[in-house]
Scaffold this motif. Structure first.
Motif, PDB file in Angstrom:
ATOM      1  N   GLN A  36       3.198   9.604 -56.561  1.00 20.36           N
ATOM      2  CA  GLN A  36       3.620  10.734 -57.497  1.00 20.36           C
ATOM      3  C   GLN A  36       4.732  10.184 -58.209  1.00 20.36           C
ATOM      4  O   GLN A  36       5.086  10.419 -59.164  1.00 20.36           O
ATOM      5  CB  GLN A  36       4.244  12.112 -56.610  1.00 20.36           C
ATOM      6  N   ILE A  37       5.609   9.269 -57.414  1.00 16.70           N
ATOM      7  CA  ILE A  37       6.776   8.452 -58.346  1.00 16.70           C
ATOM      8  C   ILE A  37       6.200   7.794 -59.399  1.00 16.70           C
ATOM      9  O   ILE A  37       6.635   8.002 -60.667  1.00 16.70           O
ATOM     10  CB  ILE A  37       7.703   7.808 -57.191  1.00 16.70           C
ATOM     11  N   ALA A  38       5.129   7.365 -58.975  1.00 12.67           N
ATOM     12  CA  ALA A  38       4.535   6.072 -60.121  1.00 12.67           C
ATOM     13  C   ALA A  38       3.843   7.127 -61.270  1.00 12.67           C
ATOM     14  O   ALA A  38       4.104   6.713 -62.344  1.00 12.67           O
ATOM     15  CB  ALA A  38       3.409   5.471 -59.509  1.00 12.67           C
ATOM     16  N   ALA A  39       3.064   8.361 -60.901  1.00 11.25           N
ATOM     17  CA  ALA A  39       2.800   8.906 -62.039  1.00 11.25           C
ATOM     18  C   ALA A  39       4.023   9.395 -62.936  1.00 11.25           C
ATOM     19  O   ALA A  39       3.694   9.522 -64.202  1.00 11.25           O
ATOM     20  CB  ALA A  39       1.891  10.166 -61.414  1.00 11.25           C
ATOM     21  N   LYS A  40       4.873   9.832 -62.291  1.00  7.90           N
ATOM     22  CA  LYS A  40       5.920  10.307 -62.966  1.00  7.90           C
ATOM     23  C   LYS A  40       6.719   9.177 -64.030  1.00  7.90           C
ATOM     24  O   LYS A  40       7.198   9.667 -64.968  1.00  7.90           O
ATOM     25  CB  LYS A  40       7.156  11.091 -62.255  1.00  7.90           C
ATOM     26  N   VAL A  41       6.651   8.160 -63.696  1.00 10.32           N
ATOM     27  CA  VAL A  41       7.081   6.926 -64.618  1.00 10.32           C
ATOM     28  C   VAL A  41       6.225   6.339 -65.513  1.00 10.32           C
ATOM     29  O   VAL A  41       6.583   6.140 -66.599  1.00 10.32           O
ATOM     30  CB  VAL A  41       7.586   5.942 -63.562  1.00 10.32           C
ATOM     31  N   GLY A  42       4.874   6.823 -64.999  1.00  7.74           N
ATOM     32  CA  GLY A  42       3.822   6.364 -66.107  1.00  7.74           C
ATOM     33  C   GLY A  42       3.122   5.144 -65.683  1.00  7.74           C
ATOM     34  O   GLY A  42       2.795   4.294 -66.757  1.00  7.74           O
ATOM     35  N   VAL A  43       3.315   4.449 -64.455  1.00  9.01           N
ATOM     36  CA  VAL A  43       2.690   3.142 -63.883  1.00  9.01           C
ATOM     37  C   VAL A  43       1.862   3.572 -62.732  1.00  9.01           C
ATOM     38  O   VAL A  43       1.833   4.387 -62.083  1.00  9.01           O
ATOM     39  CB  VAL A  43       3.954   2.101 -63.449  1.00  9.01           C
ATOM     40  N   GLN A  44       1.013   2.246 -62.279  1.00  5.32           N
ATOM     41  CA  GLN A  44       0.304   2.444 -61.411  1.00  5.32           C
ATOM     42  C   GLN A  44       0.998   2.532 -59.968  1.00  5.32           C
ATOM     43  O   GLN A  44       2.062   1.655 -60.101  1.00  5.32           O
ATOM     44  CB  GLN A  44      -0.647   1.547 -61.324  1.00  5.32           C
ATOM     45  N   ALA A  45       0.652   2.917 -59.151  1.00  2.00           N
ATOM     46  CA  ALA A  45       1.411   3.054 -57.568  1.00  2.00           C
ATOM     47  C   ALA A  45       1.774   1.563 -57.244  1.00  2.00           C
ATOM     48  O   ALA A  45       2.721   1.452 -56.677  1.00  2.00           O
ATOM     49  CB  ALA A  45       0.772   3.968 -56.568  1.00  2.00           C
ATOM     50  N   GLY A  46       0.885   0.767 -57.281  1.00  2.00           N
ATOM     51  CA  GLY A  46       1.163  -0.724 -56.722  1.00  2.00           C
ATOM     52  C   GLY A  46       2.221  -1.485 -57.693  1.00  2.00           C
ATOM     53  O   GLY A  46       2.799  -2.116 -57.234  1.00  2.00           O
ATOM     54  N   ALA A  47       2.242  -1.030 -59.078  1.00  2.90           N
ATOM     55  CA  ALA A  47       3.587  -1.300 -59.761  1.00  2.90           C
ATOM     56  C   ALA A  47       5.019  -1.169 -59.206  1.00  2.90           C
ATOM     57  O   ALA A  47       5.934  -1.996 -59.572  1.00  2.90           O
ATOM     58  CB  ALA A  47       3.559  -0.913 -61.079  1.00  2.90           C
ATOM     59  N   LEU A  48       5.050   0.044 -58.258  1.00  2.00           N
ATOM     60  CA  LEU A  48       6.388   0.290 -57.526  1.00  2.00           C
ATOM     61  C   LEU A  48       6.747  -0.949 -56.679  1.00  2.00           C
ATOM     62  O   LEU A  48       7.907  -0.961 -56.701  1.00  2.00           O
ATOM     63  CB  LEU A  48       6.214   1.614 -57.094  1.00  2.00           C
ATOM     64  N   TYR A  49       5.963  -1.567 -56.113  1.00  2.00           N
ATOM     65  CA  TYR A  49       6.312  -2.720 -55.195  1.00  2.00           C
ATOM     66  C   TYR A  49       6.738  -3.800 -55.759  1.00  2.00           C
ATOM     67  O   TYR A  49       7.312  -4.777 -55.002  1.00  2.00           O
ATOM     68  CB  TYR A  49       5.085  -2.869 -54.093  1.00  2.00           C
ATOM     69  N   ASN A  50       6.872  -3.623 -57.430  1.00  4.11           N
ATOM     70  CA  ASN A  50       7.557  -4.987 -57.885  1.00  4.11           C
ATOM     71  C   ASN A  50       9.003  -4.700 -57.659  1.00  4.11           C
ATOM     72  O   ASN A  50       9.723  -5.604 -58.147  1.00  4.11           O
ATOM     73  CB  ASN A  50       7.027  -5.080 -59.233  1.00  4.11           C
ATOM     74  N   TYR A  51       9.405  -3.358 -57.619  1.00  3.07           N
ATOM     75  CA  TYR A  51      10.924  -2.920 -57.717  1.00  3.07           C
ATOM     76  C   TYR A  51      11.440  -2.558 -56.453  1.00  3.07           C
ATOM     77  O   TYR A  51      12.675  -2.358 -56.231  1.00  3.07           O
ATOM     78  CB  TYR A  51      10.838  -1.794 -58.551  1.00  3.07           C
ATOM     79  N   THR A  52      10.410  -2.236 -55.380  1.00  3.74           N
ATOM     80  CA  THR A  52      10.826  -1.724 -54.069  1.00  3.74           C
ATOM     81  C   THR A  52      10.062  -1.953 -53.115  1.00  3.74           C
ATOM     82  O   THR A  52       8.778  -1.931 -53.363  1.00  3.74           O
ATOM     83  CB  THR A  52      11.384  -0.205 -54.077  1.00  3.74           C
ATOM     84  N   ALA A  53      10.376  -2.297 -51.812  1.00  2.09           N
ATOM     85  CA  ALA A  53       9.511  -2.871 -50.608  1.00  2.09           C
ATOM     86  C   ALA A  53       8.961  -1.459 -50.199  1.00  2.09           C
ATOM     87  O   ALA A  53       7.476  -1.581 -50.059  1.00  2.09           O
ATOM     88  CB  ALA A  53      10.145  -3.201 -49.352  1.00  2.09           C
ATOM     89  N   ASP A  54       9.151  -0.347 -50.237  1.00  7.47           N
ATOM     90  CA  ASP A  54       8.702   0.821 -49.836  1.00  7.47           C
ATOM     91  C   ASP A  54       9.338   2.241 -49.796  1.00  7.47           C
ATOM     92  O   ASP A  54      10.491   2.038 -50.464  1.00  7.47           O
ATOM     93  CB  ASP A  54       8.369   0.637 -48.342  1.00  7.47           C
ATOM     94  N   LYS A  55       8.899   3.315 -49.584  1.00  3.89           N
ATOM     95  CA  LYS A  55       9.655   4.584 -49.919  1.00  3.89           C
ATOM     96  C   LYS A  55      10.912   4.655 -49.340  1.00  3.89           C
ATOM     97  O   LYS A  55      11.889   5.167 -49.594  1.00  3.89           O
ATOM     98  CB  LYS A  55       8.775   5.682 -49.750  1.00  3.89           C
ATOM     99  N   GLN A  56      11.214   4.259 -48.076  1.00  7.35           N
ATOM    100  CA  GLN A  56      12.290   3.962 -47.269  1.00  7.35           C
ATOM    101  C   GLN A  56      13.170   3.301 -47.872  1.00  7.35           C
ATOM    102  O   GLN A  56      14.478   3.708 -47.880  1.00  7.35           O
ATOM    103  CB  GLN A  56      12.070   3.575 -45.811  1.00  7.35           C
ATOM    104  N   SER A  57      12.938   2.181 -48.385  1.00  9.45           N
ATOM    105  CA  SER A  57      13.819   1.262 -48.903  1.00  9.45           C
ATOM    106  C   SER A  57      14.258   1.791 -50.407  1.00  9.45           C
ATOM    107  O   SER A  57      15.515   1.878 -50.754  1.00  9.45           O
ATOM    108  CB  SER A  57      13.223  -0.236 -49.587  1.00  9.45           C
ATOM    109  N   LEU A  58      13.628   2.604 -51.015  1.00  9.57           N
ATOM    110  CA  LEU A  58      13.900   3.150 -52.299  1.00  9.57           C
ATOM    111  C   LEU A  58      14.971   4.345 -51.800  1.00  9.57           C
ATOM    112  O   LEU A  58      16.052   4.210 -52.546  1.00  9.57           O
ATOM    113  CB  LEU A  58      12.663   4.020 -52.736  1.00  9.57           C
ATOM    114  N   LEU A  59      14.752   5.079 -50.986  1.00  8.74           N
ATOM    115  CA  LEU A  59      15.701   6.216 -50.516  1.00  8.74           C
ATOM    116  C   LEU A  59      17.075   5.527 -49.975  1.00  8.74           C
ATOM    117  O   LEU A  59      18.085   6.044 -50.493  1.00  8.74           O
ATOM    118  CB  LEU A  59      15.201   6.924 -49.298  1.00  8.74           C
ATOM    119  N   PHE A  60      16.907   4.295 -49.352  1.00  6.46           N
ATOM    120  CA  PHE A  60      18.044   3.704 -49.099  1.00  6.46           C
ATOM    121  C   PHE A  60      18.828   3.192 -50.084  1.00  6.46           C
ATOM    122  O   PHE A  60      20.091   3.575 -50.021  1.00  6.46           O
ATOM    123  CB  PHE A  60      18.083   2.686 -47.686  1.00  6.46           C
ATOM    124  N   ASP A  61      18.124   2.514 -51.074  1.00  6.58           N
ATOM    125  CA  ASP A  61      18.955   1.982 -51.874  1.00  6.58           C
ATOM    126  C   ASP A  61      19.681   2.919 -52.902  1.00  6.58           C
ATOM    127  O   ASP A  61      20.629   2.626 -53.319  1.00  6.58           O
ATOM    128  CB  ASP A  61      17.877   1.100 -52.787  1.00  6.58           C
TER     129      ASP A  61
END
Length: 195
Positions: A36-61
């Motif tokens: 869902q986050i990837a769709a909102k940004v307009g990238v594929q889900a796998g691309a998110l992992y270039n910026y964060t290790a996982d959803k927990q890391s994203l929340l923590f950061d």
């Protein structure tokens, strides 16, 4: 496609955090997927992992950045002379800072339960650092007779809860201006600490 044509890390990274903040605030951390986050940004889900290790890391950061920014902003705030001035500065600062970031504030309080124990401890330590700034102001005021308090820690928690609560009901187009709210709350805080 890992990245949209023409996208850049300095643009995409902040867009991911912004999308995550909006989705977490609206639906809750547990209900939001990386897809869902990837769709909102307009990238594929796998691309998110270039910026964060996982959803927990994203929340923590996000939560750590919120607390680091809060502490830095308070550190730079003019505090005046003596505990009365410092308490007024803290009151007005807390309201002003938090009203400008309602989604980040909501996440910072409501999503603590979704942090891993290690991440929770880091955020809790940062929160305690901020709370201690207010406790120190209250203790200084108690010591010099400006405030009448039975328990400075309890008073600090009560004041922070009262001030943070503004973010749940304040609206920019509401009946009261932000400056008026700051003045009313300062009067309430002053009375609450026996000044």
């Amino acid at each position: 496609m890992a990245r949209k044509t023409g996208s850049h890390s300095e643009i995409t990274g902040p867009l991911i955090r912004q999308a995550a903040e909006e989705l977490f605030a609206e639906h809750g951390y547990a209900a939001v997927s990386m897809r869902q986050i990837a769709a909102k940004v307009g990238v594929q889900a796998g691309a998110l992992y270039n910026y964060t290790a996982d959803k927990q890391s994203l929340l923590f950061d996000m939560m750590q950045a919120h607390m680091d920014d809060l502490l830095a902003a308070w550190g730079a705030e003019e505090k005046g002379q003596g505990p009365m001035d410092a308490l007024e500065a803290f009151t007005r600062f807390h309201i002003r800072y938090h009203l400008a970031r309602p989604k980040a504030v909501f996440i910072a309080y409501m999503e603590l339960r979704n942090l891993t124990p290690e991440n929770f401890q880091v955020i809790e330590d940062l929160r305690k650092t901020y709370e201690t700034h207010l406790e120190d102001i209250l203790q200084a005021g108690k010591d010099d007779g400006a405030f009448t308090l039975a328990d400075t820690k309890l008073a600090a928690m009560a004041v922070i809860a009262m001030l943070t609560g503004v973010t749940t009901w304040y609206r920019d187009d509401g009946r009261l201006t932000q400056d008026r709210i700051e003045r009313v709350y300062w009067n309430m805080v002053r009375k609450a600490v026996g000044a």
